[in-house]
Design a protein around this motif. Structure first.
Motif, short mmCIF file in Angstrom:
data_model
loop_
_atom_site.label_atom_id
_atom_site.label_comp_id
_atom_site.label_asym_id
_atom_site.label_seq_id
_atom_site.Cartn_x
_atom_site.Cartn_y
_atom_site.Cartn_z
N ILE A 92 0.84 -1.20 0.00
CA ILE A 92 0.00 0.00 0.00
C ILE A 92 0.87 1.25 0.00
CG2 ILE A 92 -1.67 1.35 1.32
CD1 ILE A 92 -2.89 -1.05 -0.06
N SER A 93 1.92 1.26 0.81
CA SER A 93 2.81 2.41 0.88
C SER A 93 3.47 2.67 -0.46
CB SER A 93 3.88 2.19 1.95
OG SER A 93 3.31 2.09 3.24
N ASN A 94 3.91 1.61 -1.13
CA ASN A 94 4.56 1.76 -2.44
C ASN A 94 3.60 2.34 -3.48
OD1 ASN A 94 6.81 0.63 -1.28
ND2 ASN A 94 6.59 -1.35 -2.29
N MET A 95 2.33 1.95 -3.39
CA MET A 95 1.36 2.36 -4.40
C MET A 95 0.91 3.81 -4.25
SD MET A 95 1.07 -0.23 -6.36
CE MET A 95 2.78 -0.68 -5.95
N LEU A 96 0.94 4.36 -3.05
CA LEU A 96 0.38 5.69 -2.81
C LEU A 96 1.07 6.76 -3.65
CD1 LEU A 96 -0.23 5.70 1.06
CD2 LEU A 96 -1.90 5.44 -0.78
N GLY A 97 2.38 6.68 -3.77
CA GLY A 97 3.10 7.69 -4.54
C GLY A 97 3.07 7.46 -6.03
N VAL A 98 2.68 6.25 -6.44
CA VAL A 98 2.57 5.95 -7.87
C VAL A 98 1.29 6.54 -8.45
CG1 VAL A 98 2.34 4.10 -9.58
CG2 VAL A 98 3.97 3.87 -7.69
N ILE A 99 0.22 6.44 -7.68
CA ILE A 99 -1.08 6.91 -8.14
C ILE A 99 -1.10 8.43 -8.32
CG2 ILE A 99 -3.54 7.01 -7.57
CD1 ILE A 99 -3.12 4.42 -5.97
N ILE A 100 -0.60 9.13 -7.31
CA ILE A 100 -0.63 10.59 -7.36
C ILE A 100 0.39 11.16 -6.38
CG2 ILE A 100 -2.42 10.79 -5.58
CD1 ILE A 100 -3.51 13.21 -7.06
N MET A 101 0.92 12.33 -6.70
CA MET A 101 1.79 13.06 -5.79
C MET A 101 1.23 14.47 -5.66
SD MET A 101 5.70 11.78 -6.60
CE MET A 101 5.57 11.95 -8.38
N VAL A 102 1.13 14.95 -4.44
CA VAL A 102 0.51 16.25 -4.19
C VAL A 102 1.55 17.19 -3.60
CG1 VAL A 102 -1.27 17.50 -2.93
CG2 VAL A 102 -1.75 15.20 -3.81
N VAL A 103 1.75 18.34 -4.27
CA VAL A 103 2.66 19.37 -3.79
C VAL A 103 1.83 20.57 -3.34
CG1 VAL A 103 4.55 20.92 -4.40
CG2 VAL A 103 4.48 18.61 -5.34
N ASP A 107 6.21 22.17 -0.99
CA ASP A 107 6.44 20.96 -0.21
C ASP A 107 5.63 19.79 -0.76
OD1 ASP A 107 8.18 22.24 1.54
OD2 ASP A 107 6.56 22.86 2.88
N LEU A 108 6.27 18.64 -0.85
CA LEU A 108 5.61 17.42 -1.31
C LEU A 108 4.95 16.75 -0.11
CD1 LEU A 108 5.09 15.30 -3.55
CD2 LEU A 108 7.26 14.23 -2.89
N TRP A 109 3.61 16.70 -0.11
CA TRP A 109 2.87 16.14 1.02
C TRP A 109 2.38 14.72 0.75
CZ3 TRP A 109 2.14 17.74 5.94
CH2 TRP A 109 2.54 19.05 6.25
N TRP A 110 1.90 14.44 -0.45
CA TRP A 110 1.37 13.10 -0.74
C TRP A 110 2.42 12.33 -1.55
CZ3 TRP A 110 -3.43 10.96 0.63
CH2 TRP A 110 -3.69 9.69 0.09
N LYS A 111 2.93 11.26 -0.99
CA LYS A 111 3.96 10.46 -1.64
C LYS A 111 3.94 9.08 -1.00
CE LYS A 111 7.62 11.42 1.68
NZ LYS A 111 9.05 11.71 1.87
N SER A 112 4.84 8.21 -1.44
CA SER A 112 5.00 6.90 -0.80
C SER A 112 5.89 7.07 0.43
CB SER A 112 5.65 5.90 -1.76
OG SER A 112 4.85 5.66 -2.88
N PHE A 217 4.53 -2.46 -10.95
CA PHE A 217 5.21 -3.75 -10.97
C PHE A 217 6.36 -3.78 -9.97
CE2 PHE A 217 8.77 -6.22 -12.76
CZ PHE A 217 8.22 -7.49 -12.67
N ILE A 218 7.19 -2.74 -9.99
CA ILE A 218 8.34 -2.66 -9.10
C ILE A 218 7.89 -2.62 -7.64
CG2 ILE A 218 10.27 -1.21 -8.34
CD1 ILE A 218 10.81 -2.75 -10.88
N GLY A 219 6.84 -1.84 -7.36
CA GLY A 219 6.33 -1.74 -5.99
C GLY A 219 5.84 -3.08 -5.47
N THR A 220 5.19 -3.85 -6.33
CA THR A 220 4.70 -5.18 -5.94
C THR A 220 5.87 -6.13 -5.69
OG1 THR A 220 2.71 -4.85 -7.28
CG2 THR A 220 3.22 -7.10 -6.61
N ILE A 221 6.84 -6.11 -6.60
CA ILE A 221 8.01 -6.98 -6.47
C ILE A 221 8.80 -6.66 -5.19
CG2 ILE A 221 10.26 -7.55 -7.45
CD1 ILE A 221 7.95 -8.94 -8.82
N GLN A 222 8.95 -5.37 -4.91
CA GLN A 222 9.70 -4.98 -3.71
C GLN A 222 8.98 -5.40 -2.43
OE1 GLN A 222 12.84 -3.82 -3.47
NE2 GLN A 222 12.85 -4.21 -5.68
N SER A 223 7.66 -5.36 -2.44
CA SER A 223 6.89 -5.85 -1.28
C SER A 223 7.15 -7.34 -1.07
CB SER A 223 5.39 -5.61 -1.51
OG SER A 223 5.13 -4.26 -1.78
#
Length: 242
Positions: A92-103, A107-112, A217-223
């Motif tokens: 879940i943590s890996n996916m959060l920053g892939v879907i969207i990033m909020v600045v 300052d970057l607030w929404w990320k993995s 894909f990378i986020g899933t593999i790393q999990s």
């Protein structure tokens, strides 16, 4: 990347204590999402699973197989909650920053949260501490300590170095992969979409979607890798012949 991180420096008046507010926020959000998924997946359990319950049972079976491959199930079954929690949280943590990033502002607030080395190294330290704890608990202190001098005593320094190396590699591997993915997504969005719109915006759409798919894909593999290595390290500690 024209943004920074929202920091709380000298927290509580302590000079050396700093908090990355974005990482803290996203860690809480990831934990809440995992909690909600587990509650929904375990509510109103039925003998014939349907929909969400079926997905959760598949996930549990997947983690059970990973643990079973690393150690005897009689010993490993107690680590099922740990493995399931780790895999879900990291995924879940890996996916959060892939879907969207909020600045917000600069300052970057929404990320993995796993794109922060402090977060991933904290996870790896926690895992290594748990492996040592269960090693002492299951084998006993004397038998556990003998593992550091097997097969010959002069290997003690190398075994201690291996312990430190396992901690670093487990955390930095996860951090490096997720951070690199977010950097590239940010560069694609800022460099291509920000110059001569709307043509470059359209041109940036294809590489953005392609890289998001690769990052998923990378986020899933790393999990999966984090889960496997955790159980391998645990197996080495709780097995008599480690």
């Amino acid at each position: 990347m024209n943004h920074g991180s929202p920091m709380w420096n000298n927290a509580f008046g302590i000079e050396w204590l700093d908090f990355n507010l974005s990482t803290s926020l996203m860690t809480i959000i990831s934990s809440i999402i995992v909690f909600i998924i587990c509650v929904l997946g375990s509510r109103n359990l039925q003998r014939r699973p349907r929909a969400f319950q079926n997905v959760m049972e598949m996930l549990v079976d997947f983690v059970k197989k990973v643990i079973g491959d690393a150690m005897d199930w009689k010993t490993g079954k107690q680590f099922l909650p740990l493995g399931l929690t780790l895999f879900m949280y990291i995924f879940i943590s890996n996916m959060l920053g892939v879907i969207i990033m909020v600045v917000v502002g600069h300052d970057l607030w929404w990320k993995s949260p796993t794109s922060d080395a402090a977060s991933t190294l904290t996870l790896s330290v926690m895992v290594i501490l748990l492996t040592n704890f269960y090693g002492v608990k299951i084998l006993g202190g004397k038998e556990y300590l003998k593992g550091y001098i097997r097969p010959v005593p002069f290997l003690l320094p190398l075994n201690l170095i291996e312990e430190a190396a396992n901690t670093l590699t487990l955390g930095l591997r996860l951090f490096g992969n997720i951070f690199a993915g977010e950097v590239l997504l940010s560069l694609i969005g800022e460099s291509l979409a920000g110059v001569n719109p709307p043509f470059t915006t359209i041109a940036a759409f294809v590489p953005m979607i392609a890289w998001q798919g690769f990052s998923l894909f990378i986020g899933t593999i790393q999990s999966y890798i984090f889960l496997v290595l955790t159980m391998v390290y645990m197996s080495h500690k709780v097995s008599k012949a480690h």
